[in-house]
Design a protein around this motif. Structure first.
Motif, PDB file in Angstrom:
ATOM      1  N   ARG A 247       0.816  -1.217   0.000  1.00  0.00           N
ATOM      2  CA  ARG A 247       0.000   0.000   0.000  1.00  0.00           C
ATOM      3  C   ARG A 247       0.845   1.260   0.000  1.00  0.00           C
ATOM      4  N   ASP A 248       2.029   1.192   0.597  1.00  0.00           N
ATOM      5  CA  ASP A 248       2.890   2.383   0.634  1.00  0.00           C
ATOM      6  C   ASP A 248       3.734   2.526  -0.627  1.00  0.00           C
ATOM      7  N   GLY A 249       3.504   1.671  -1.619  1.00  0.00           N
ATOM      8  CA  GLY A 249       4.230   1.768  -2.880  1.00  0.00           C
ATOM      9  C   GLY A 249       5.500   0.958  -2.943  1.00  0.00           C
ATOM     10  N   THR A 250       5.938   0.405  -1.813  1.00  0.00           N
ATOM     11  CA  THR A 250       7.137  -0.434  -1.840  1.00  0.00           C
ATOM     12  C   THR A 250       6.822  -1.784  -2.486  1.00  0.00           C
ATOM     13  N   ILE A 251       7.880  -2.471  -2.872  1.00  0.00           N
ATOM     14  CA  ILE A 251       7.756  -3.799  -3.472  1.00  0.00           C
ATOM     15  C   ILE A 251       8.489  -4.795  -2.578  1.00  0.00           C
ATOM     16  N   THR A 252       7.820  -5.874  -2.228  1.00  0.00           N
ATOM     17  CA  THR A 252       8.471  -6.937  -1.460  1.00  0.00           C
ATOM     18  C   THR A 252       8.646  -8.151  -2.358  1.00  0.00           C
ATOM     19  N   LEU A 253       9.689  -8.935  -2.086  1.00  0.00           N
ATOM     20  CA  LEU A 253       9.934 -10.148  -2.848  1.00  0.00           C
ATOM     21  C   LEU A 253      10.813 -11.089  -2.034  1.00  0.00           C
ATOM     22  N   PHE A 254      10.888 -12.334  -2.492  1.00  0.00           N
ATOM     23  CA  PHE A 254      11.804 -13.315  -1.916  1.00  0.00           C
ATOM     24  C   PHE A 254      13.011 -13.416  -2.834  1.00  0.00           C
ATOM     25  N   ASP A 255      14.136 -12.924  -2.367  1.00  0.00           N
ATOM     26  CA  ASP A 255      15.393 -12.978  -3.115  1.00  0.00           C
ATOM     27  C   ASP A 255      15.997 -14.364  -2.896  1.00  0.00           C
ATOM     28  N   ASN A 256      15.852 -15.240  -3.892  1.00  0.00           N
ATOM     29  CA  ASN A 256      16.242 -16.650  -3.728  1.00  0.00           C
ATOM     30  C   ASN A 256      17.606 -16.931  -4.354  1.00  0.00           C
ATOM     31  N   VAL A 257      18.542 -16.022  -4.135  1.00  0.00           N
ATOM     32  CA  VAL A 257      19.846 -16.054  -4.798  1.00  0.00           C
ATOM     33  C   VAL A 257      20.612 -17.340  -4.525  1.00  0.00           C
ATOM     34  N   ALA A 258      20.426 -17.953  -3.358  1.00  0.00           N
ATOM     35  CA  ALA A 258      21.275 -19.081  -2.967  1.00  0.00           C
ATOM     36  C   ALA A 258      20.758 -20.425  -3.444  1.00  0.00           C
ATOM     37  N   GLU A 259      19.679 -20.435  -4.229  1.00  0.00           N
ATOM     38  CA  GLU A 259      19.106 -21.737  -4.564  1.00  0.00           C
ATOM     39  C   GLU A 259      19.957 -22.542  -5.536  1.00  0.00           C
ATOM     40  N   ASP A 260      20.223 -22.007  -6.730  1.00  0.00           N
ATOM     41  CA  ASP A 260      20.916 -22.840  -7.714  1.00  0.00           C
ATOM     42  C   ASP A 260      21.856 -22.056  -8.622  1.00  0.00           C
ATOM     43  N   MET A 261      22.458 -21.001  -8.096  1.00  0.00           N
ATOM     44  CA  MET A 261      23.471 -20.274  -8.855  1.00  0.00           C
ATOM     45  C   MET A 261      24.550 -19.821  -7.868  1.00  0.00           C
ATOM     46  N   PRO A 262      25.762 -19.497  -8.348  1.00  0.00           N
ATOM     47  CA  PRO A 262      26.813 -19.048  -7.421  1.00  0.00           C
ATOM     48  C   PRO A 262      26.364 -17.825  -6.625  1.00  0.00           C
ATOM     49  N   ALA A 263      26.207 -17.982  -5.321  1.00  0.00           N
ATOM     50  CA  ALA A 263      25.675 -16.910  -4.482  1.00  0.00           C
ATOM     51  C   ALA A 263      26.782 -16.030  -3.910  1.00  0.00           C
ATOM     52  N   ARG A 264      28.055 -16.462  -4.046  1.00  0.00           N
ATOM     53  CA  ARG A 264      29.191 -15.687  -3.555  1.00  0.00           C
ATOM     54  C   ARG A 264      29.011 -15.292  -2.090  1.00  0.00           C
ATOM     55  N   GLY A 265      28.591 -16.272  -1.294  1.00  0.00           N
ATOM     56  CA  GLY A 265      28.456 -16.048   0.134  1.00  0.00           C
ATOM     57  C   GLY A 265      27.140 -15.431   0.565  1.00  0.00           C
ATOM     58  N   ARG A 266      26.298 -15.052  -0.375  1.00  0.00           N
ATOM     59  CA  ARG A 266      25.024 -14.437  -0.006  1.00  0.00           C
ATOM     60  C   ARG A 266      23.996 -15.497   0.358  1.00  0.00           C
ATOM     61  N   GLU A 267      23.038 -15.111   1.178  1.00  0.00           N
ATOM     62  CA  GLU A 267      21.951 -15.992   1.574  1.00  0.00           C
ATOM     63  C   GLU A 267      20.640 -15.493   0.973  1.00  0.00           C
ATOM     64  N   SER A 268      19.714 -16.426   0.738  1.00  0.00           N
ATOM     65  CA  SER A 268      18.373 -16.020   0.325  1.00  0.00           C
ATOM     66  C   SER A 268      17.712 -15.249   1.455  1.00  0.00           C
ATOM     67  N   ARG A 269      16.770 -14.354   1.100  1.00  0.00           N
ATOM     68  CA  ARG A 269      16.225 -13.418   2.092  1.00  0.00           C
ATOM     69  C   ARG A 269      14.913 -12.827   1.594  1.00  0.00           C
ATOM     70  N   GLY A 270      14.144 -12.290   2.529  1.00  0.00           N
ATOM     71  CA  GLY A 270      13.043 -11.410   2.169  1.00  0.00           C
ATOM     72  C   GLY A 270      13.577 -10.010   1.948  1.00  0.00           C
ATOM     73  N   LEU A 271      12.998  -9.274   0.999  1.00  0.00           N
ATOM     74  CA  LEU A 271      13.547  -7.972   0.612  1.00  0.00           C
ATOM     75  C   LEU A 271      12.418  -6.988   0.333  1.00  0.00           C
ATOM     76  N   THR A 272      12.557  -5.771   0.841  1.00  0.00           N
ATOM     77  CA  THR A 272      11.631  -4.675   0.548  1.00  0.00           C
ATOM     78  C   THR A 272      12.388  -3.569  -0.172  1.00  0.00           C
ATOM     79  N   LEU A 273      11.836  -3.112  -1.290  1.00  0.00           N
ATOM     80  CA  LEU A 273      12.477  -2.087  -2.111  1.00  0.00           C
ATOM     81  C   LEU A 273      11.549  -0.890  -2.291  1.00  0.00           C
ATOM     82  N   ARG A 274      12.160   0.315  -2.322  1.00  0.00           N
ATOM     83  CA  ARG A 274      11.415   1.526  -2.657  1.00  0.00           C
ATOM     84  C   ARG A 274      11.971   2.080  -3.963  1.00  0.00           C
ATOM     85  N   LEU A 275      11.074   2.373  -4.907  1.00  0.00           N
ATOM     86  CA  LEU A 275      11.480   2.881  -6.212  1.00  0.00           C
ATOM     87  C   LEU A 275      11.286   4.391  -6.272  1.00  0.00           C
TER      88      LEU A 275
END
Length: 285
Positions: A247-275
């Protein structure tokens, strides 16, 4: 015979309410299931045969609370089935079906305030993949988005990734083996933006796309190889799922970076973005 659930440890800050799950594959029955925070069963709807349930959640239909889920057959990450809507007494309200010869996929059943349902389908077409290093007699998976009037079944909007998003934006290489399917986009969520246009998540381009309702053209890209927004610190995502406009215009998503590609130490996470549409920046909230 629903699966039993054991709560091993409860957090002191756990939220009140119900937990929605959809058990799959195993010694117990499968189907949409509600339990409380103690793991005790509230409601269970067993499915017959080889059907499975996905995307089980509470939504609103024509202003009233309902439960919805996708029900059908699954092969790998694709499904063919229907959407179910039941009321607060678990009585059937409607069944949602894809139209124009397509089968509804398991990834999305999103109801809108206008009494419509946003759905998607995967559809295989023969395609020359030689420019991508694949076969001339290749197979390509087109993704189809539909907005369907729940009451009448009429299609109010239909959009295809094929012809709209260039194949070169995919992070997936074209297969060289005969009869192997190329899945360059892999849409996994559809959402209405505040202006009535659509926000779609394409897992295999690691990008979100805003689709103009009137023209079907891509209005902007967020993330991926050709982002229209500069991605701020901590804002980059990969292989995402479940992109939602808040409702506030932000976008939420599940960043699933660590599933099946080189994540370079990153973990999957929930993420909120403002454009920031004026400055064309995306900031992690």
């Amino acid at each position: 015979r629903p699966p039993g659930v054991e709560v091993v440890e409860s957090s002191p800050s756990d939220a009140r309410g119900r937990v929605f799950v959809a058990p799959k594959r195993g010694a117990t029955q499968v189907g949409p299931m509600i339990m409380d925070t103690n793991g005790d069963l509230v409601w269970f709807h067993p499915l017959s045969g080889n059907d499975q349930a996905f995307d089980f959640r509470a939504q609103r239909y024509r202003g009233r609370p309902v439960l919805t889920w996708w029900e059908g057959r699954m092969q790998l990450y694709r499904g063919g089935g229907v959407g179910r809507i039941v009321d607060t007494r678990y009585r059937p309200v409607a069944t949602v079906r894809a139209a124009n010869g397509y089968e509804m996929d398991a990834h999305e059943l999103k109801l809108t305030p206008g009494g419509t349902a946003l759905t998607m389908s995967y559809y295989v077409v023969p395609w020359d993949l030689s420019e991508l290093g694949g076969r001339r007699d290749g197979l390509l998976e087109d993704n189809v988005v539909q907005e369907i009037d729940v009451e009448t079944g009429d299609v109010l909007f239909e959009w295809h990734t094929l012809g709209s998003i260039p194949l070169g934006e995919s992070i997936r290489p074209a297969p060289k083996e005969a009869n192997k399917l190329h899945d360059p986009w892999h849409l996994n969520s559809v959402e209405l933006d505040a202006d009535g246009d659509f926000i779609v998540s394409a897992r295999h381009t690691s990008a979100l796309y805003k689709i103009d309702r009137e023209t079907g053209e891509v209005a902007w890209r967020l993330g991926g190889k050709k982002s229209d927004f500069e991605m701020g610190r901590g804002a980059v995502f990969k292989l995402q799922h479940d992109a939602r406009v808040r409702r506030d215009g932000t976008i939420t998503l599940f960043d699933n970076v660590a599933e099946d590609m080189p994540a370079r130490g990153r973990e999957s996470r929930g993420l909120t973005l403002r454009l920031d549409h004026a400055e064309k920046t995306a900031t992690r909230v």
